[in-house]
Structures are given as C-alpha cells and as structure tokens.
Design a protein around this motif. Structure first.
Motif, PDB file in Angstrom:
ATOM      1  N   ALA A  41      37.074  54.099  35.728  1.00 16.26           N
ATOM      2  CA  ALA A  41      37.684  53.158  36.681  1.00 16.26           C
ATOM      3  C   ALA A  41      38.163  51.901  35.973  1.00 16.26           C
ATOM      4  O   ALA A  41      39.226  51.362  36.297  1.00 16.26           O
ATOM      5  N   THR A  42      37.382  51.435  34.996  1.00 17.44           N
ATOM      6  CA  THR A  42      37.725  50.148  34.365  1.00 17.44           C
ATOM      7  C   THR A  42      38.590  50.326  33.115  1.00 17.44           C
ATOM      8  O   THR A  42      38.878  49.341  32.431  1.00 17.44           O
ATOM      9  N   SER A  43      38.989  51.560  32.826  1.00 15.85           N
ATOM     10  CA  SER A  43      39.937  51.760  31.712  1.00 15.85           C
ATOM     11  C   SER A  43      41.240  52.310  32.290  1.00 15.85           C
ATOM     12  O   SER A  43      42.210  51.578  32.464  1.00 15.85           O
ATOM     13  N   GLU A  44      41.227  53.579  32.708  1.00 13.92           N
ATOM     14  CA  GLU A  44      42.467  54.193  33.229  1.00 13.92           C
ATOM     15  C   GLU A  44      43.015  53.502  34.474  1.00 13.92           C
ATOM     16  O   GLU A  44      44.211  53.496  34.708  1.00 13.92           O
ATOM     17  N   ASP A  47      44.004  48.157  36.436  1.00 13.86           N
ATOM     18  CA  ASP A  47      44.820  47.261  37.264  1.00 13.86           C
ATOM     19  C   ASP A  47      44.512  47.390  38.750  1.00 13.86           C
ATOM     20  O   ASP A  47      44.724  46.440  39.507  1.00 13.86           O
ATOM     21  N   VAL A  48      44.052  48.575  39.163  1.00 14.34           N
ATOM     22  CA  VAL A  48      43.911  48.804  40.607  1.00 14.34           C
ATOM     23  C   VAL A  48      42.459  48.877  41.077  1.00 14.34           C
ATOM     24  O   VAL A  48      42.206  49.044  42.268  1.00 14.34           O
ATOM     25  N   CYS A  49      41.510  48.771  40.144  1.00 13.30           N
ATOM     26  CA  CYS A  49      40.095  48.899  40.539  1.00 13.30           C
ATOM     27  C   CYS A  49      39.290  47.639  40.238  1.00 13.30           C
ATOM     28  O   CYS A  49      39.588  46.913  39.287  1.00 13.30           O
ATOM     29  N   VAL A  50      38.277  47.423  41.043  1.00 18.87           N
ATOM     30  CA  VAL A  50      37.267  46.415  40.717  1.00 18.87           C
ATOM     31  C   VAL A  50      35.919  47.066  40.991  1.00 18.87           C
ATOM     32  O   VAL A  50      35.786  47.844  41.941  1.00 18.87           O
ATOM     33  N   HIS A  58      42.348  39.700  38.460  1.00 13.07           N
ATOM     34  CA  HIS A  58      41.548  40.057  39.632  1.00 13.07           C
ATOM     35  C   HIS A  58      40.927  38.842  40.337  1.00 13.07           C
ATOM     36  O   HIS A  58      40.421  38.984  41.460  1.00 13.07           O
ATOM     37  N   GLY A  59      40.909  37.674  39.663  1.00 12.55           N
ATOM     38  CA  GLY A  59      40.225  36.503  40.226  1.00 12.55           C
ATOM     39  C   GLY A  59      41.003  35.873  41.374  1.00 12.55           C
ATOM     40  O   GLY A  59      42.065  36.360  41.769  1.00 12.55           O
ATOM     41  N   ASP A  60      40.430  34.757  41.915  1.00  9.18           N
ATOM     42  CA  ASP A  60      41.054  34.071  43.053  1.00  9.18           C
ATOM     43  C   ASP A  60      41.309  35.017  44.215  1.00  9.18           C
ATOM     44  O   ASP A  60      42.354  34.957  44.872  1.00  9.18           O
ATOM     45  N   LYS A  65      42.024  45.368  45.529  1.00 12.41           N
ATOM     46  CA  LYS A  65      41.826  46.500  44.622  1.00 12.41           C
ATOM     47  C   LYS A  65      40.908  47.551  45.257  1.00 12.41           C
ATOM     48  O   LYS A  65      40.229  47.279  46.246  1.00 12.41           O
ATOM     49  N   ILE A  66      40.871  48.717  44.607  1.00 11.40           N
ATOM     50  CA  ILE A  66      39.915  49.746  45.041  1.00 11.40           C
ATOM     51  C   ILE A  66      38.516  49.341  44.592  1.00 11.40           C
ATOM     52  O   ILE A  66      38.300  49.049  43.413  1.00 11.40           O
ATOM     53  N   MET A  67      37.596  49.299  45.520  1.00 10.95           N
ATOM     54  CA  MET A  67      36.215  48.938  45.188  1.00 10.95           C
ATOM     55  C   MET A  67      35.471  50.179  44.692  1.00 10.95           C
ATOM     56  O   MET A  67      35.406  51.185  45.388  1.00 10.95           O
ATOM     57  N   VAL A  68      34.948  50.092  43.479  1.00  7.63           N
ATOM     58  CA  VAL A  68      34.146  51.190  42.949  1.00  7.63           C
ATOM     59  C   VAL A  68      32.699  50.709  42.857  1.00  7.63           C
ATOM     60  O   VAL A  68      32.424  49.698  42.192  1.00  7.63           O
ATOM     61  N   ASN A  69      31.813  51.386  43.572  1.00  9.16           N
ATOM     62  CA  ASN A  69      30.404  51.001  43.510  1.00  9.16           C
ATOM     63  C   ASN A  69      29.562  52.255  43.284  1.00  9.16           C
ATOM     64  O   ASN A  69      30.107  53.347  43.108  1.00  9.16           O
ATOM     65  N   ASP A  70      28.275  52.116  43.250  1.00  5.21           N
ATOM     66  CA  ASP A  70      27.437  53.312  43.111  1.00  5.21           C
ATOM     67  C   ASP A  70      26.197  53.174  43.978  1.00  5.21           C
ATOM     68  O   ASP A  70      25.764  52.061  44.279  1.00  5.21           O
ATOM     69  N   ARG A  71      25.680  54.295  44.402  1.00  3.64           N
ATOM     70  CA  ARG A  71      24.464  54.315  45.210  1.00  3.64           C
ATOM     71  C   ARG A  71      23.588  55.466  44.731  1.00  3.64           C
ATOM     72  O   ARG A  71      24.090  56.531  44.362  1.00  3.64           O
ATOM     73  N   ILE A  72      22.288  55.237  44.807  1.00  2.00           N
ATOM     74  CA  ILE A  72      21.347  56.282  44.417  1.00  2.00           C
ATOM     75  C   ILE A  72      21.318  57.348  45.524  1.00  2.00           C
ATOM     76  O   ILE A  72      21.404  57.017  46.715  1.00  2.00           O
TER      77      ILE A  72
END
Ligand SMILES: NC(=O)C1=CN([C@@H]2O[C@H](COP(=O)(O)OP(=O)(O)OC[C@H]3O[C@@H](n4cnc5c(N)ncnc54)[C@H](OP(=O)(O)O)[C@@H]3O)[C@@H](O)[C@H]2O)C=CC1
Ligand SMILES: O=C(O)CCC(=O)C(=O)O
Ligand SMILES: [Mg+2]
Length: 496
Positions: A277-280, A283-286, A342-344, A350-357
């Motif tokens: 997500a943070t390489s490819e 620009d569109v992910c956080v 991405h600031g301000d 952006k697309i939110m990428v998170n994780d959950r157990i």
C-alpha cells in the motif's frame, strides 16, 4: 476412495480444430465466441461461450434457476444484441457418471475453462477426513484464481438475526491459493509424518533459539501453512484496486490476520500488505497509523516528534529507549515522506488501509459493521469470515462469490452442497444467482446485473422468498416459494 492428483500434467495444451480445442467427451456450442484477457481484464464479445458446472447436491436445483434468471436478464436488457452461449462441463458426481469412477475433475472440464476464460459453477462435495481433496479448491489453485471475492450486502426486507443488518456492506477479499488450505499435510503415524516430526524436534526447533524447548507430539498430523509475499501482495493489490472503484466513504481496506500469534505467516501478510500500500499505491493510500501521526500535527502544528509518538503509541513512556527511538523514527519518517502529499487533511481523500486481528474482526462486523468495507484476508480466515458476514445479511442463501485470477475467473456461491435439501426444489438459489450478477458485472454487462439485483430486492421486499428467509420473517411466510418459483419471482420483478 483414492486421492486425485491435480497438479503438474493437467491442462495440457490441446490441438485446435477450427480455432476450438478438442475434447474427449464434450461438444462446445457451435455458436458463440471466446472471451479473452488483456492486462488481467476480460474482453467480452456479445455472444460469449461460458462453461458451467451444475454442481453436486443442491446444484441440481440451483443451476437451472440461475441459468433461467441470467438468460432472462440478458434478454430483457439487450434484446437479441447480446446472448450467453452456455457450455455444460462436468465436475464432481456428474463427472464420474460421464467419465467413469474417480473422474471427479476431467481434463475436458479444465480445457474448457481455460479455453473460454470465464465459468460459473454450483457447489461440489468434499468429504471430511479421507477421500478426495476439494475440487473447488483445486479449480482455484489450478487456474491461479488468487482472489476469492465475497461481497456481503443487505437487501431490504431480508430477515436477519441482527438489529441493523443494513449497516454491514463488506467485501471479503480472500487469498485463494495458499495457507493451510493448500492442503499440504500428512496423516498421523505415517512414515513421512514421523520423519518430519523427528526432523523438526531434533534439528530445526533446537536450532531456532526462539522456539526454546518446544516439541511436537509424535502422534500429530502435520499441515504446512505457507504464506508468501507474492501471494499476499497480489491479493492486497486487487483489494486496493477494488477500493479505488468504490464510493469515497467505502474506500477502506482492512488487513485481517492473526499476526500476534503466527508472526511470520499471518503477521507477514499484514506487513506485506502495508508495504504494498505504501509503495505501489503511495499516492492514493494512507495507513491508519500514518493518519494518526498526520492528524496529531494538524491539531498542533508545532507538536514535537516525541509527543506525537506518545499519542500514537499507547504506553510509550514505559517502552525501552530502543523501542521509543523506533516509534520516533517512524513518526519522523511519515512526516518527512508524506506531509506535503497527505498532510493538512489531504489524507482524508485517500484509501484508508488498516489492520485488525482476526478474532476481533468477527465481533467488529457485528458490533461496528459500518466501519468496514474491504476485508483482505488469508485463505482460512476468509473462509470463516465470509460465512459469518453472510449470516448477518440473511444467511448463506444470499452469499455470492467470485474467484478471480489474471487470465480466468470462476463464479460460485459461498455455500456448499447443502445435501439434506438436494433435489427438493426448496433451496435458495439467491447466492448462485448473485454470483451470476458478479459475473455479469465482471463482463461489463451492468444493465443485466442491475435487473437481477432489482428483481431480488423486489421479490424479498414483497415477501416472495424461499424457506430459509421465510422462516425468519415476521410474520412468517407460509408456504415459502420453491427454488424454481423464487427464480421466476425475480424475473417477474425485474421491471416493478
Ligand atoms: N464452493 C463449494 O462448492 C463449497 C462446497 N462445500 C462442500 O459442501 C458440502 C456440504 O457442506 P456444509 O458444511 O453442509 O455447508 P453448506 O454450505 O452446504 O450447508 C450448510 C447449511 O447452510 C444453509 N445453506 C447452504 N446453502 C444454502 C442456500 N443456497 N440457501 C439456503 N440455505 C443454505 C443450510 O442451512 P439449513 O439447513 O439450516 O437451512 C445448509 O444446511 C461439503 O462437502 C463441503 O465441503 C462447502 C462450502 C463451499
Ligand atoms: O471446497 C470445499 O468443500 C469447501 C470450500 C469452502 O468452504 C469455501 O471455499 O468457502
Ligand atoms: Mg467456506
């Protein structure tokens, strides 16, 4: 029953006659054209040939209902300008009837799916314990259908055990080719199992300091759980690409894992997902953590790196100096790298990428369903999670699915053969019909797909439902529609 071998020699290149493959027992439709693939996407003619597998158990009821609804929708949407030319191919019990004992997945079937690119199937039986390995899983592995896509959304009026089922609208993106599901395992007591256990106990475990004095019991069966970077990242790539096509509010990808316990398999899945997500997709992910770091600075422009780290990491002050430094480096790294882009508040677009157990996501989809959108999972977690999510929105009768690769796609429901209902014309065909909707959407035949969705929605809203939904409705629907009657009701409601 003896086991089958699926891999290696299968899907031999077949000689072409008049541009069509040769089959041992099948005859391809004489009209229609082939679907081809370009850059992982299908190029669909107006008259595609599409192989279908009827399926075992309730497949006998569900498939005719599905075919009828899909054909009616295509005809209503496009008149004579588009038509599917169905090609019946065999797997499971039907294949043994046609091809002989143990011929559960004949080469003809594989050749046809390879030749025509898109197929749809009913469920196929897999015995528990001994016997053949899953034909469903084999098809996914043979054709590298690495993304199992299972949307779970609510149709108004569907009875549900939940108070607000309409809040759940998720798509399970399940890795489809590896994990324990790969099926590399050995029976307890066999020579290989014992050899492997001895090797692990005597050599590999003692040579790995973190495993200490752990030992595997000699009377264990052994399974292998490979999770690769390649397999994980191609799945997450598809999930993020899908998120990009969703409305803004649903542009989220949650990496589901049990990485706290299985660090180098499930934990690695999470890490590789974030890495992609943070390489490819930089620009569109956080990522969720990045969003915290950025919003801390947005709330207080001159916040120090350490105060920011303190807010991001609970218990920061009791960490070791090395760990504190690591968090501070992370905070500084994020601000240096993406504050401008991405600031301000720009991260909110952006697309939110998170994780959950994994265990926690099972309760989250019930208690806070609207906080999730795409759930990217490994194979086993996704198997459990897709049945659980289907239950929230009305049960397995409403759980469609697709297995997608770069040069082939096979559409099938989340559920299995439901043998006790087989041949009774009572099972809910909704999930295979909705898998057909996914197929039509994948083909770009959106108008036909929309008609079916409308027909299903209207039928349910008018309490025209099969037994599974009927028994949960208040007041109960009695008598419920038969499987075939539900299909007809969907068609009748296309235009209401
Ligand atoms: N992709 C595939 O082909 C799959 C195949 N399988 C295989 O299917 C076989 C049976 O598996 P099993 O564990 O019984 O799971 P199933 O999903 O086949 O059925 C379990 C129960 O779910 C409900 N259900 C399933 N399908 C429908 C439907 N279309 N409409 C309404 N309710 C439905 C029924 O519940 P109730 O009776 O309470 O109404 C049914 O008894 C096994 O051999 C398994 O390996 C399993 C999953 C996927
Ligand atoms: O192949 C099978 O028999 C079961 C597969 C399954 O449960 C699934 O893919 O969800
Ligand atoms: Mg399953």
């Amino acid at each position: 029953m003896r086991s089958l071998t699926y891999f290696g020699s299968l899907i031999k290149e077949q000689p072409l006659i008049n541009d069509h493959c040769m089959y041992e027992k099948l005859t391809a439709p004489t009209t229609g054209s082939k679907i081809t693939f370009e850059d992982g996407n299908p190029i669909v003619p107006n008259d595609p040939i599409i192989p279908f597998i009827r399926g075992d158990g309730t497949g006998i009821d569900i498939w005719p209902a599905t075919e009828k609804v899909i054909d009616a929708a295509v005809k209503t949407a496009y008149g004579d300008s588009k038509k599917i030319n169905w090609f019946k191919v065999y797997a499971g019990d039907e294949a043994c009837d046609q091809y002989g004992t143990y011929q559960y997945l004949p080469e003809d079937t594989l050749t046809a799916i390879k030749e025509y690119g898109i197929a749809i199937k009913g469920p196929l039986t897999t015995p528990v314990g001994g016997g053949i390995r899953s034909l469903n899983v084999a098809l996914r592995q043979i054709f590298e259908l690495y993304a199992c896509v299972r949307p779970c959304r609510y149709y108004p009026g569907t009875p549900s055990p939940h108070k607000s089922p309409e809040k759940l609208n998720v798509i399970v993106y399940r890795e489809n080719t590896e994990d324990i599901y790969l099926g590399i395992e050995w029976t307890e007591g066999t020579e290989i199992a014992q050899k492997l256990i001895n090797y692990l106990n005597n050599e590999l475990i003692p040579a790995t300091a973190e495993h200490g004095k752990k030992q595997i019991r000699i009377d264990s069966g052994i399974g292998v759980k490979p999770i690769s970077k390649t397999g994980s990242q191609r799945l997450v790539r598809r999930a993020i690409e899908h998120a990009l096509r969703l409305p803004k509010a649903k542009q989220m990808v949650t990496l589901v894992h049990k990485g706290n316990i299985m660090k180098y398999t499930e934990g690695a899945f999470r890490d590789w997902g974030y890495e992609l997500a943070t390489s490819e997709f930089r620009d569109v992910c956080v990522t969720e953590r990045e969003s915290w770091i950025l919003s801390n600075k947005e709330g207080k422009a001159d916040i120090s790196i350490e105060d920011n780290a303190r807010k991001v990491e609970p218990g920061y002050d009791s960490l070791t100096p090395e760990k504190k430094q690591e968090i501070c480096d992370e905070v500084k790294g994020v601000i240096d790298a993406i504050w401008d882009s991405h600031g301000d508040g720009k991260w909110k677009e952006k697309i939110m990428v998170n994780d959950r157990i994994a265990d926690s996501i099972f309760q989250q989809i019930q208690t806070r369903p609207d906080e999730y959108s795409i759930l990217a999972t490994m194979n086993l977690n996704g198997d459990y999670l897709s049945d659980a999510a289907a239950a929230v929105v009305g049960g397995l009768g409403m759980g469609p699915g697709a297995n997608i690769g770069d040069t082939c796609a096979i559409f099938e429901a989340t559920h299995g053969t439901a043998p006790k209902h087989a041949g009774l014309d009572r099972i809910n065909p909704g999930s295979v019909i909705l898998s057909g909707v996914m197929m039509l959407e994948y083909m770009g035949w959106q108008e036909a797909a929309d008609l079916i969705k409308k027909g299903i929605g209207n039928a349910i809203a008018n309490r025209q439902v099969t037994y599974d939904l009927a028994r949960l409705m208040e007041p109960k629907v009695d008598p419920p529609l038969k499987c075939s009657e539900f299909a007809q009701a969907i068609i009748d409601y296309f235009n209401d």
